[in-house]
Design a protein around this motif. Structure first.
Motif, PDB file in Angstrom:
ATOM      1  N   TRP A 138       0.452  -0.455   0.224  1.00  0.00           N
ATOM      2  CA  TRP A 138      -0.021  -0.337  -0.597  1.00  0.00           C
ATOM      3  C   TRP A 138       0.597   1.549  -0.096  1.00  0.00           C
ATOM      4  O   TRP A 138       1.730   0.870   0.513  1.00  0.00           O
ATOM      5  CB  TRP A 138      -1.220  -0.092   1.257  1.00  0.00           C
ATOM      6  CG  TRP A 138      -0.109  -0.087   2.806  1.00  0.00           C
ATOM      7  CD1 TRP A 138       0.473   1.297   3.047  1.00  0.00           C
ATOM      8  CD2 TRP A 138       0.247  -0.978   2.649  1.00  0.00           C
ATOM      9  NE1 TRP A 138       0.932   0.955   4.312  1.00  0.00           N
ATOM     10  CE2 TRP A 138       0.966  -0.267   4.224  1.00  0.00           C
ATOM     11  CE3 TRP A 138       0.089  -2.241   3.466  1.00  0.00           C
ATOM     12  CZ2 TRP A 138       1.961  -1.272   5.367  1.00  0.00           C
ATOM     13  CZ3 TRP A 138       0.391  -3.240   3.588  1.00  0.00           C
ATOM     14  CH2 TRP A 138       1.492  -2.875   5.047  1.00  0.00           C
TER      15      TRP A 138
ATOM     16  N   ILE B 137      -4.616  -4.141  -8.606  1.00  0.00           N
ATOM     17  CA  ILE B 137      -4.496  -3.265  -7.550  1.00  0.00           C
ATOM     18  C   ILE B 137      -5.623  -2.065  -7.474  1.00  0.00           C
ATOM     19  O   ILE B 137      -6.294  -1.902  -8.206  1.00  0.00           O
ATOM     20  CB  ILE B 137      -2.712  -1.784  -7.905  1.00  0.00           C
ATOM     21  CG1 ILE B 137      -2.399  -0.721  -7.583  1.00  0.00           C
ATOM     22  CG2 ILE B 137      -3.873  -1.917  -9.803  1.00  0.00           C
ATOM     23  CD1 ILE B 137      -1.551  -0.457  -7.868  1.00  0.00           C
ATOM     24  N   THR B 138      -5.685  -2.161  -6.341  1.00  0.00           N
ATOM     25  CA  THR B 138      -6.946  -0.703  -6.399  1.00  0.00           C
ATOM     26  C   THR B 138      -6.657   0.786  -6.149  1.00  0.00           C
ATOM     27  O   THR B 138      -5.383   0.865  -5.465  1.00  0.00           O
ATOM     28  CB  THR B 138      -7.427  -0.811  -5.127  1.00  0.00           C
ATOM     29  OG1 THR B 138      -8.330  -2.198  -4.673  1.00  0.00           O
ATOM     30  CG2 THR B 138      -9.286   0.013  -5.097  1.00  0.00           C
ATOM     31  N   THR B 139      -6.964   1.465  -6.483  1.00  0.00           N
ATOM     32  CA  THR B 139      -6.571   3.251  -6.292  1.00  0.00           C
ATOM     33  C   THR B 139      -7.756   4.137  -6.384  1.00  0.00           C
ATOM     34  O   THR B 139      -8.621   4.046  -6.914  1.00  0.00           O
ATOM     35  CB  THR B 139      -5.929   3.344  -7.389  1.00  0.00           C
ATOM     36  OG1 THR B 139      -6.542   3.230  -8.754  1.00  0.00           O
ATOM     37  CG2 THR B 139      -4.112   3.118  -8.406  1.00  0.00           C
TER      38      THR B 139
ATOM     39  N   ASN C  40      -9.381   4.030 -12.676  1.00  0.00           N
ATOM     40  CA  ASN C  40      -8.690   2.772 -12.263  1.00  0.00           C
ATOM     41  C   ASN C  40      -8.414   2.079 -13.754  1.00  0.00           C
ATOM     42  O   ASN C  40      -7.356   1.276 -13.614  1.00  0.00           O
ATOM     43  CB  ASN C  40      -8.966   1.975 -12.043  1.00  0.00           C
ATOM     44  CG  ASN C  40      -9.249   2.380 -10.176  1.00  0.00           C
ATOM     45  OD1 ASN C  40      -8.228   3.128  -9.879  1.00  0.00           O
ATOM     46  ND2 ASN C  40     -10.391   1.940  -9.019  1.00  0.00           N
TER      47      ASN C  40
ATOM     48  N   TYR D 266      -3.154   4.196  -3.158  1.00  0.00           N
ATOM     49  CA  TYR D 266      -3.324   2.066  -3.484  1.00  0.00           C
ATOM     50  C   TYR D 266      -3.169   1.346  -3.160  1.00  0.00           C
ATOM     51  O   TYR D 266      -1.768   1.838  -1.673  1.00  0.00           O
ATOM     52  CB  TYR D 266      -2.293   1.874  -5.222  1.00  0.00           C
ATOM     53  CG  TYR D 266      -0.329   2.304  -4.852  1.00  0.00           C
ATOM     54  CD1 TYR D 266      -0.364   1.003  -3.606  1.00  0.00           C
ATOM     55  CD2 TYR D 266       0.242   3.279  -4.389  1.00  0.00           C
ATOM     56  CE1 TYR D 266       0.852   0.405  -3.484  1.00  0.00           C
ATOM     57  CE2 TYR D 266       1.442   3.492  -3.223  1.00  0.00           C
ATOM     58  CZ  TYR D 266       1.818   2.225  -3.398  1.00  0.00           C
ATOM     59  OH  TYR D 266       3.428   1.740  -2.606  1.00  0.00           O
TER      60      TYR D 266
END
Length: 125
Positions: free
Chosen positions: A63, A83-85, A97, A120
Motif C-alpha cells: 500500500w 491494484i486498487t487506487t 482505474n 493504492y
C-alpha cells in the motif's frame, strides 16, 4: 510529514497451540504471537505510509501513496493479481482505474495530475 510508529515488540511463532499455551503468560502485551500451522503468518513487514506485509503462504499486500508517474513496489511480485487506487483530491481531471499506461510485477505507471496524490493497495504473490 512525520510518520507515527507503534512499538509492536517481538513476533513469536509457535509450531502448535499446545506450545503457545505453555508460554503465553510470558509473552509481553505488545508482542505478537502466531501459530505456524495456521498456514499464513507474517514473515516480513514494512509498516509505514508506503509499506507491505508478506505472509508465509506467499501472499503480499502493498500500500502507499504516490504522485510519481511510475511507482516502484517495495517488493516485486511473482504474480500480480490486482491494484486498487483512489485519487486523493478530485479536481477537474478524472482518474480512471483502468487507464494504466504500463503494469509489471515490480511497478505500475499511470497518468498523474499535478498536486494530486494517488493512494493504492496492491495484491500479489
Amino acid at each position: 510529514m512525520a510518520q507515527s510508529t507503534t512499538n509492536l515488540g517481538k513476533i513469536h511463532v509457535f509450531p502448535s497451540e499446545s506450545l503457545y499455551n505453555q508460554f503465553k503468560d510470558t509473552i509481553a502485551s505488545n508482542d505478537l504471537a502466531l501459530l505456524k500451522d495456521d498456514g499464513a503468518y507474517i514473515v516480513a513487514a514494512l509498516l509505514g505510509q508506503n509499506g507491505y506485509v508478506k505472509f508465509s503462504n506467499g501472499l503480499i499486500l502493498q500500500w502507499g501513496r504516490s504522485t510519481a508517474a511510475t511507482l516502484n513496489f517495495s517488493l516485486p511480485f511473482q504474480k500480480f493479481y490486482c491494484i486498487t487506487t483512489a485519487q486523493e483530491s478530485w479536481t477537474s481531471a478524472t482518474f480512471n482505474n483502468t487507464s494504466w499506461i504500463a503494469r509489471t510485477n515490480s511497478s505500475i505507471t499511470w497518468p498523474t495530475y499535478q498536486n494530486t496524490n494517488i493512494n493504492y493497495i496492491a495484491v500479489g504473490m
